[in-house]
Design a protein around this motif. Structure first.
Motif, PDB file in Angstrom:
ATOM      1  N   ALA A  54      33.519  47.717  47.618  1.00  0.00           N
ATOM      2  CA  ALA A  54      32.526  48.284  48.190  1.00  0.00           C
ATOM      3  C   ALA A  54      32.012  47.536  49.504  1.00  0.00           C
ATOM      4  O   ALA A  54      31.872  48.372  50.673  1.00  0.00           O
ATOM      5  N   PHE A  55      32.197  46.237  49.464  1.00  0.00           N
ATOM      6  CA  PHE A  55      32.078  45.550  50.623  1.00  0.00           C
ATOM      7  C   PHE A  55      32.320  43.891  50.581  1.00  0.00           C
ATOM      8  O   PHE A  55      32.460  43.642  49.299  1.00  0.00           O
ATOM      9  N   ASP A  56      32.533  43.062  51.616  1.00  0.00           N
ATOM     10  CA  ASP A  56      32.906  41.874  51.349  1.00  0.00           C
ATOM     11  C   ASP A  56      32.170  41.262  52.474  1.00  0.00           C
ATOM     12  O   ASP A  56      30.978  41.694  53.208  1.00  0.00           O
ATOM     13  N   ILE A  57      32.198  39.613  52.585  1.00  0.00           N
ATOM     14  CA  ILE A  57      31.326  39.032  53.358  1.00  0.00           C
ATOM     15  C   ILE A  57      31.561  39.376  54.963  1.00  0.00           C
ATOM     16  O   ILE A  57      30.668  39.261  55.559  1.00  0.00           O
ATOM     17  N   ALA A  58      32.868  40.021  55.347  1.00  0.00           N
ATOM     18  CA  ALA A  58      32.984  40.262  56.621  1.00  0.00           C
ATOM     19  C   ALA A  58      32.010  41.488  56.935  1.00  0.00           C
ATOM     20  O   ALA A  58      31.532  41.621  58.017  1.00  0.00           O
ATOM     21  N   ASP A  59      32.041  42.516  56.097  1.00  0.00           N
ATOM     22  CA  ASP A  59      31.131  43.674  56.124  1.00  0.00           C
ATOM     23  C   ASP A  59      29.829  43.307  56.285  1.00  0.00           C
ATOM     24  O   ASP A  59      28.913  43.902  56.977  1.00  0.00           O
ATOM     25  N   VAL A  68      27.125  34.800  49.331  1.00  0.00           N
ATOM     26  CA  VAL A  68      28.520  34.627  49.164  1.00  0.00           C
ATOM     27  C   VAL A  68      29.066  35.409  48.029  1.00  0.00           C
ATOM     28  O   VAL A  68      29.762  36.103  47.817  1.00  0.00           O
ATOM     29  N   PHE A  69      28.169  35.000  46.767  1.00  0.00           N
ATOM     30  CA  PHE A  69      28.345  35.540  45.757  1.00  0.00           C
ATOM     31  C   PHE A  69      28.233  37.250  45.595  1.00  0.00           C
ATOM     32  O   PHE A  69      29.152  37.766  44.907  1.00  0.00           O
ATOM     33  N   TYR A  70      27.241  37.541  46.027  1.00  0.00           N
ATOM     34  CA  TYR A  70      26.876  38.917  46.116  1.00  0.00           C
ATOM     35  C   TYR A  70      28.316  39.633  46.895  1.00  0.00           C
ATOM     36  O   TYR A  70      28.594  40.652  46.270  1.00  0.00           O
ATOM     37  N   SER A  71      28.617  39.273  47.860  1.00  0.00           N
ATOM     38  CA  SER A  71      29.563  39.767  48.843  1.00  0.00           C
ATOM     39  C   SER A  71      30.956  39.652  47.961  1.00  0.00           C
ATOM     40  O   SER A  71      31.600  40.271  48.216  1.00  0.00           O
TER      41      SER A  71
END
Length: 257
Positions: free
Chosen positions: A82-87, A71-74
């Motif tokens: 660049a991206f989120d948790i949904a991606d 979750v932290f990286y997302s």
């Protein structure tokens, strides 16, 4: 409320907390993808320890730590667009559907080995130049050897029977012994590596994970040696003052416990 609804609510709670920490906590504000990397590796090893110990409560806690890192990286990825948790979730879902045509399409499989072979073939169709392309360079050598052997077996480059692999182990041991007798350190190291590689391959045929097997032995040795240390302290003697015969007595006791 269904279990699935509760699970989604719990995940949403984690996402909200991550947003709050990233905005308000001085430490969390400073973290980057690079600064978290070594911490993530440490968390995965801690999860591995809990699994080997079969400590279900600890496994639950360590899984939480690993999930937090994902979750932290997302969250960091979302800040740059660049991206989120949904991606992240959709990417793995798409990959799973594509890599399981026997579930989501009309491909037929007979067993687990068919699934693994299809998996490697599909990766090549995705544009990978080699079946070994997906083996991380930074993996520990033993884990890397296991993954290499597993991947090439997926495209048919493999022994047929376990006894053939065991014969290869004996062959490599003989070659190691020859080099030991010759005394060439560089060649000894090379042959020693061949022995380890062959043993790891044999473990695969025996359905044994070599990393887990060695770590179990490490833990067993540590436990027995600590017992030996405790006995030496009870006798008011240091291990250095004990004979090997004395040590063996307590070592054998430790093995029986």
């Amino acid at each position: 409320m269904s279990d699935k609804t509760q699970q989604l609510q719990a995940f949403e709670r984690l996402l909200i907390i991550m947003d709050e920490l990233r905005e308000q906590c001085p430490w969390d504000k400073k973290q980057t993808l690079q600064s978290l990397r070594h911490l993530t590796i440490e968390e995965v090893y801690e999860l591995g320890d809990a699994i080997l110990d079969n400590d279900l409560d600890e496994i639950k806690k360590e899984l939480g730590d690993v999930l937090l890192h994902i979750v932290f990286y997302s969250k960091i990825g979302s800040e740059s667009g660049a991206f989120d948790i949904a991606d992240v979730c959709h990417t793995i879902c798409d990959k799973l559907i594509e890599r399981h045509p026997h579930i989501y399409s009309d491909v037929k499989v007979e067993n687990e080995e068919d699934v693994k072979r299809n998996w490697e073939q599909l990766k090549l169709k995705e544009g990978k130049s080699s079946v070994l392309e997906g083996v991380p360079k930074s993996l520990p050598a033993m884990v890397k050897a296991n993954r290499i052997q597993d991947k090439v077996a997926g495209v048919g480059f493999d022994w047929e029977q376990p006894y053939q692999v065991l014969a290869k182990v004996h062959e490599e041991l003989d070659e190691l012994e020859d080099e030991v007798n010759q005394g060439d350190t560089d060649k000894i190291e090379s042959e020693f590596g061949d022995v380890l590689f062959a043993m790891i391959n044999y473990a695969r045929f025996l359905k044994v994970d070599p990393e887990s097997a060695l770590e179990r032995t490490n833990k067993k040795f540590i436990k027995r040696f600590k017992y030996l240390e405790e006995k030496s302290k009870a006798l008011n003697k240091s291990l250095a003052d004990m004979s090997l015969a004395e040590m063996d007595i307590y070592w054998d006791e430790a093995k029986k416990l």
